[in-house]
Design an enzyme around this catalytic site. Sequence first.
Site, mmCIF file in Angstrom:
data_model
loop_
_atom_site.group_PDB
_atom_site.id
_atom_site.type_symbol
_atom_site.label_atom_id
_atom_site.label_comp_id
_atom_site.label_asym_id
_atom_site.label_seq_id
_atom_site.Cartn_x
_atom_site.Cartn_y
_atom_site.Cartn_z
ATOM 1 N N HIS A 1 -51.603 17.099 -67.300
ATOM 2 C CA HIS A 1 -51.931 16.108 -68.032
ATOM 3 C C HIS A 1 -52.796 15.001 -67.376
ATOM 4 O O HIS A 1 -52.815 13.809 -67.527
ATOM 5 C CB HIS A 1 -50.579 15.082 -68.623
ATOM 6 C CG HIS A 1 -49.948 16.074 -69.184
ATOM 7 N ND1 HIS A 1 -49.900 15.773 -70.934
ATOM 8 C CD2 HIS A 1 -48.878 16.757 -69.131
ATOM 9 C CE1 HIS A 1 -48.939 16.737 -71.317
ATOM 10 N NE2 HIS A 1 -48.304 17.430 -70.454
ATOM 11 N N LYS B 1 -59.495 7.379 -33.950
ATOM 12 C CA LYS B 1 -58.474 6.735 -33.123
ATOM 13 C C LYS B 1 -59.075 5.665 -32.019
ATOM 14 O O LYS B 1 -58.790 4.557 -31.648
ATOM 15 C CB LYS B 1 -57.592 7.749 -32.429
ATOM 16 C CG LYS B 1 -56.532 8.440 -33.555
ATOM 17 C CD LYS B 1 -55.844 9.462 -32.741
ATOM 18 C CE LYS B 1 -54.753 10.133 -33.525
ATOM 19 N NZ LYS B 1 -53.996 11.318 -33.027
ATOM 20 N N GLU C 1 -49.713 4.543 -34.203
ATOM 21 C CA GLU C 1 -49.086 4.332 -35.459
ATOM 22 C C GLU C 1 -47.588 4.582 -35.257
ATOM 23 O O GLU C 1 -46.580 3.574 -35.980
ATOM 24 C CB GLU C 1 -49.685 5.025 -36.553
ATOM 25 C CG GLU C 1 -51.157 4.950 -36.878
ATOM 26 C CD GLU C 1 -51.840 6.129 -36.005
ATOM 27 O OE1 GLU C 1 -52.888 6.247 -36.533
ATOM 28 O OE2 GLU C 1 -51.477 6.644 -35.110
ATOM 29 N N GLU D 1 -56.939 20.499 -41.604
ATOM 30 C CA GLU D 1 -56.963 19.949 -40.155
ATOM 31 C C GLU D 1 -57.216 21.360 -39.289
ATOM 32 O O GLU D 1 -57.889 21.359 -38.153
ATOM 33 C CB GLU D 1 -56.019 19.360 -39.722
ATOM 34 C CG GLU D 1 -55.980 18.714 -38.583
ATOM 35 C CD GLU D 1 -54.913 17.702 -37.993
ATOM 36 O OE1 GLU D 1 -54.777 16.580 -38.175
ATOM 37 O OE2 GLU D 1 -53.857 18.125 -37.416
ATOM 38 N N LYS E 1 -44.925 13.196 -29.604
ATOM 39 C CA LYS E 1 -44.971 14.136 -28.306
ATOM 40 C C LYS E 1 -45.227 13.325 -27.024
ATOM 41 O O LYS E 1 -44.436 13.482 -25.839
ATOM 42 C CB LYS E 1 -46.012 15.289 -28.345
ATOM 43 C CG LYS E 1 -46.096 16.411 -27.188
ATOM 44 C CD LYS E 1 -47.221 16.975 -27.204
ATOM 45 C CE LYS E 1 -47.003 18.389 -28.167
ATOM 46 N NZ LYS E 1 -47.813 19.316 -28.324
ATOM 47 N N GLY F 1 -49.454 20.168 -33.749
ATOM 48 C CA GLY F 1 -48.344 19.117 -34.940
ATOM 49 C C GLY F 1 -48.324 19.853 -36.256
ATOM 50 O O GLY F 1 -47.099 19.790 -36.540
ATOM 51 N N ARG F 2 -49.280 20.296 -36.777
ATOM 52 C CA ARG F 2 -48.979 21.025 -38.040
ATOM 53 C C ARG F 2 -48.406 22.367 -38.232
ATOM 54 O O ARG F 2 -47.991 22.840 -39.260
ATOM 55 C CB ARG F 2 -50.306 21.020 -38.781
ATOM 56 C CG ARG F 2 -51.438 21.991 -37.914
ATOM 57 C CD ARG F 2 -52.885 21.550 -38.377
ATOM 58 N NE ARG F 2 -53.782 22.177 -37.735
ATOM 59 C CZ ARG F 2 -54.327 22.019 -36.525
ATOM 60 N NH1 ARG F 2 -54.106 20.840 -36.126
ATOM 61 N NH2 ARG F 2 -55.387 22.569 -35.834
#
Length: 549
Positions: free
Chosen positions: A383, A511, A211, A352, A205, A266-267
């Site tokens: 398993h 951050k 990153e 979050e 954005k 964001g999510r």
Amino acid sequence: MPAPSSLAAWQSLEQRRLHPLPSLRERFVADPSRTARMQAGACGITLDYSKNLLDDDELALLLRLADEAGLAGRIQAMFGGERINTTEARAVLHVALRCPPGTRWQAGGSDVAAEVHAVRARMRAFSQQVRGGEWRGHGGERITDVVNIGIGGSDLGPAMVCEALADHADDGPRMHFVSNVDGVHIGDVTRRCDPRSTLFVVASKTFTTQETLANAHAARAWLVGALGDEAAVARHFVAVSTNAAAVRDFGIDTANMFGFWDWVGGRFSLWSAIGLPIALALGPDRFDELLAGAHSMDEHFRTAPPAANLPVLMALLGIWNVNFLGAASQLIAPYHQRLHRLPAYLQQLDMESNGKSVRHDGTPVDCRTSPILWGEQGINGQHAYFQLVHQGTQLVPVDFIGVLDPGRAHEGLHRIAFANLVAQAEALMRGKTAAEAEAEMRAAGLPDARIAALLPHRVFPGNRPSNVLLLDRLDPFTLGALIAAYEHRTFVQGVIWDVNSFDQWGVELGKQLAARVLAELDPHAPAPAADAHDASTRGLIERYRVHPR
């Protein structure tokens, strides 16, 4: 809003939990209509919640709890564009991103639907150009590979959807997703791609995410190094961002920048231009179907009575398990390989959003909030960690997710997977008594001494709660509805816990510190001052600085 634990319904639920409760086995025997009564459905999804440790009385109290928490008003406030994200003074309008063409959606004095549809039209045109071969690379080659560079919501949502709907991609480009900044991730992807036919989508954005920008610059260097021309960047990179100046400085033509708004968290963003990789992978028509499924669930959530409202019921069942039965985690177990990224997506969505310890007014929360979400594809889980779920010391509620229509899968294999879903849910509910385990071993001819030794190990307590969510089919519409259902489930729980589900201040501190540590890791830079960090942190920095390279 009053503290959650001060609400009358909450206190009644606490009292209810103190009473001895019959086992699930006993409940099913005593109530033949239990399953038919404890179901809800919408948008091609059926929820069977009959294997939860509650009955009609508890459910009625949970519904009353939602009412006392003011859920109806909070739903209206969200859909009405009020600034319910109070710490950032923002509206929360991901629901507007999936409104159908022709809809008007007034918020903040403007028609946000018009802006949404304008961006969606640009996404449609661009994805058609790429998929149809009209948009070509710098040297004229057709685009065969698309690499999305993002992190968090800019990665998890599009990656999950593209994987889930890969059978609907037809002749779309190969999709790759890069989020990890360790250098291995971008290197692995670029080694599989031809720079002449690769398109990068940089999703940030602000176009400042550390990153994402680090990976984007690595991709840019790879491309320019291979093609030998800085001008190639404009044909091989597009941006999903709102920072036109930074996008331009990177070398991307701002005509190829797709924007969104501050009310898109964001999510909750895969429905926006962040979903450009989905439109590129599946085509714009399939992307529209995904949006239509989510919108259909929005309408169900907004209008259905709480007792028949699928997301509301999902949320209240979670409240019961977390706050009254003491469950600290929630297992997501999809029994379809295409949904194997869904648990990772839901981890961010839930933890979050509701991993908070203060209420809207800044006072401490007086109850447990978000559980730890975890899981993967269900057959693999059987398993691995299902041992803990069946016989461990922790109560772990499970969401089993199955698909009725095998689609392109081998029908016989699909039937095996579905049989395991049904059997696991039944086994968690029923368990195995000592008498049943003993009879089983006697039938197998084991001697008495061996039976006595093995008996404690072969008893299953059962009485472990689960939901079963059945999708009629795994297609764009139904997947959109499923994702929206979990979004609204998260929102409802946040309302009841009185937390802001739409900020994420908890991700900021790391951050901030990482930016300082990054400069200090340079072996040519001055060592950090003795009082700059604790002894452990200083030691780790020094270990990196002196390691031979």
